[in-house]
Design an enzyme around this catalytic site. Structure first.
Site, mmCIF file in Angstrom:
data_model
loop_
_atom_site.group_PDB
_atom_site.id
_atom_site.type_symbol
_atom_site.label_atom_id
_atom_site.label_comp_id
_atom_site.label_asym_id
_atom_site.label_seq_id
_atom_site.Cartn_x
_atom_site.Cartn_y
_atom_site.Cartn_z
ATOM 1 N N ARG A 1 42.945 31.929 39.499
ATOM 2 C CA ARG A 1 43.219 33.170 38.769
ATOM 3 C C ARG A 1 43.218 32.967 37.271
ATOM 4 N NH1 ARG A 1 47.913 36.328 42.245
ATOM 5 N NH2 ARG A 1 46.718 36.343 44.146
ATOM 6 N N LYS B 1 41.501 41.197 49.542
ATOM 7 C CA LYS B 1 41.069 39.790 49.573
ATOM 8 C C LYS B 1 41.541 39.098 50.856
ATOM 9 C CE LYS B 1 43.291 38.579 45.767
ATOM 10 N NZ LYS B 1 43.918 39.855 45.345
ATOM 11 N N ARG C 1 51.831 49.707 50.592
ATOM 12 C CA ARG C 1 51.515 48.591 51.482
ATOM 13 C C ARG C 1 52.764 47.947 52.083
ATOM 14 N NH1 ARG C 1 48.286 43.277 49.369
ATOM 15 N NH2 ARG C 1 50.238 42.824 48.274
ATOM 16 N N ARG D 1 51.798 42.587 37.555
ATOM 17 C CA ARG D 1 50.728 41.846 38.238
ATOM 18 C C ARG D 1 49.360 42.374 37.830
ATOM 19 N NH1 ARG D 1 52.458 42.743 44.096
ATOM 20 N NH2 ARG D 1 50.628 41.572 44.733
ATOM 21 N N ARG E 1 56.837 43.581 50.493
ATOM 22 C CA ARG E 1 57.060 42.431 49.616
ATOM 23 C C ARG E 1 57.878 42.857 48.404
ATOM 24 N NH1 ARG E 1 51.265 39.714 48.663
ATOM 25 N NH2 ARG E 1 52.148 39.618 46.585
HETATM 26 P P1 AMP Z 1 49.543 37.335 45.991
HETATM 27 O O1 AMP Z 1 50.131 37.241 47.364
HETATM 28 O O2 AMP Z 1 48.170 36.782 45.935
HETATM 29 O O3 AMP Z 1 49.652 38.703 45.401
HETATM 30 O O4 AMP Z 1 50.435 36.381 45.064
HETATM 31 C C1 AMP Z 1 51.822 36.594 44.926
HETATM 32 C C2 AMP Z 1 52.347 35.905 43.693
HETATM 33 O O5 AMP Z 1 52.168 34.486 43.834
HETATM 34 C C3 AMP Z 1 51.616 36.251 42.410
HETATM 35 O O6 AMP Z 1 52.103 37.461 41.819
HETATM 36 C C4 AMP Z 1 51.966 35.028 41.548
HETATM 37 O O7 AMP Z 1 53.305 35.065 41.110
HETATM 38 C C5 AMP Z 1 51.853 33.903 42.575
HETATM 39 N N1 AMP Z 1 50.460 33.396 42.636
HETATM 40 C C6 AMP Z 1 49.615 33.436 43.699
HETATM 41 N N2 AMP Z 1 48.444 32.858 43.403
HETATM 42 C C7 AMP Z 1 48.531 32.443 42.124
HETATM 43 C C8 AMP Z 1 47.637 31.801 41.235
HETATM 44 N N3 AMP Z 1 46.400 31.449 41.610
HETATM 45 N N4 AMP Z 1 48.075 31.523 39.979
HETATM 46 C C9 AMP Z 1 49.331 31.837 39.580
HETATM 47 N N5 AMP Z 1 50.214 32.479 40.362
HETATM 48 C C10 AMP Z 1 49.839 32.777 41.628
#
Ligand code: AMP
Length: 226
Positions: free
Chosen positions: A88, A13, A126, A170, A159
């Protein structure tokens, strides 16, 4: 063009959001990156989100919606934007509809579809640049602590929530919550599904083509070859 990117962690994404944003010359933001910035700066939002992120759980909707709504209202919105990783949950999707009512509504939700096995494999290998957030794979010989090859002074790191326990959570929470969001847009007829297992370039072309035909249909714009 107001666009959102949906897909499992590791679907690509962020990579596609950056490529498409560059092509269309519009801003993009990743909700995960915003949370990580807040976390680093120790803001109220960062403190509220921290523990959820570490465990691979979703941050509560009210906190997430507040953060994105602040970002959206800071944009002039004249050319649109791309949201990566938001919405989400159905609550977030409904809140986004409301936020975008002054910005011409949502044009398209782009869903990059990869299997759970592929997502798990990608995430476990990653690593990212600490500055530009570009992803690299440990399978290509890149190691934590290496300098980023873009010359931006960033360092390659993994990360904390890309470690196996958080990844499992996740993926679980994604299957429970975000699949419903995919369905939400499918029933509204503004979902574009792209297979994420093809090359980065092919995914990008499919998305660009879908945007071109939408612009053509909705706004009568014909950009020719982009
Ligand atoms: P990502 O970098 O997109 O994988 O997001 C990292 C973490 O941020 C996720 O595992 C959630 O804990 C939080 N997060 C990011 N976007 C959202 C969202 N739209 N709703 C809830 N938590 C989010």
């Amino acid at each position: 063009m107001n666009l959102v990117m949906l897909g499992l962690p590791g679907a690509g994404k962020g990579t596609q959001a950056r490529l498409i944003a560059q092509k269309l010359e519009i801003p993009t933001v990743s909700s995960g990156d915003l949370f990580r910035e807040h976390d680093k700066k120790n803001t109220e939002l960062g403190i509220l989100a921290r523990d959820y992120m570490l465990q691979g759980a979703y941050v509560p909707d009210d906190v997430t919606i507040r953060m994105i709504s602040e970002w959206v209202s800071s944009q002039d919105g004249s050319k649109g934007f791309i949201l990566d990783g938001f919405p989400r949950t159905i609550n977030q999707a409904e809140a986004l509809d409301e936020m975008l009512s002054n910005y011409g509504g949502l044009d398209m939700a782009i869903y990059i579809d990869i299997s759970v096995t592929e997502a798990t494999n990608r995430i476990s290998t990653r690593v990212l640049c600490s500055v530009c957030q570009s992803p690299f794979s440990l399978l290509d010989g890149v190691k934590e602590g290496d300098p980023c090859n873009s010359g931006d002074g960033g360092v390659i790191y993994q990360r904390p929530d890309d470690k196996p326990v958080a990844v499992e959570e996740r993926i679980k929470v994604y299957s429970r919550e975000t699949q419903e969001v995919v369905q939400y847009y499918r029933t509204r007829d503004n979902l574009k599904t792209v297979l994420g297992s093809i090359s980065i370039d092919e995914v990008k072309h499919e998305i660009i083509n879908a945007i071109k035909s939408l612009e053509n249909k909705k706004y009568g714009i014909n950009r020719g070859s982009m």
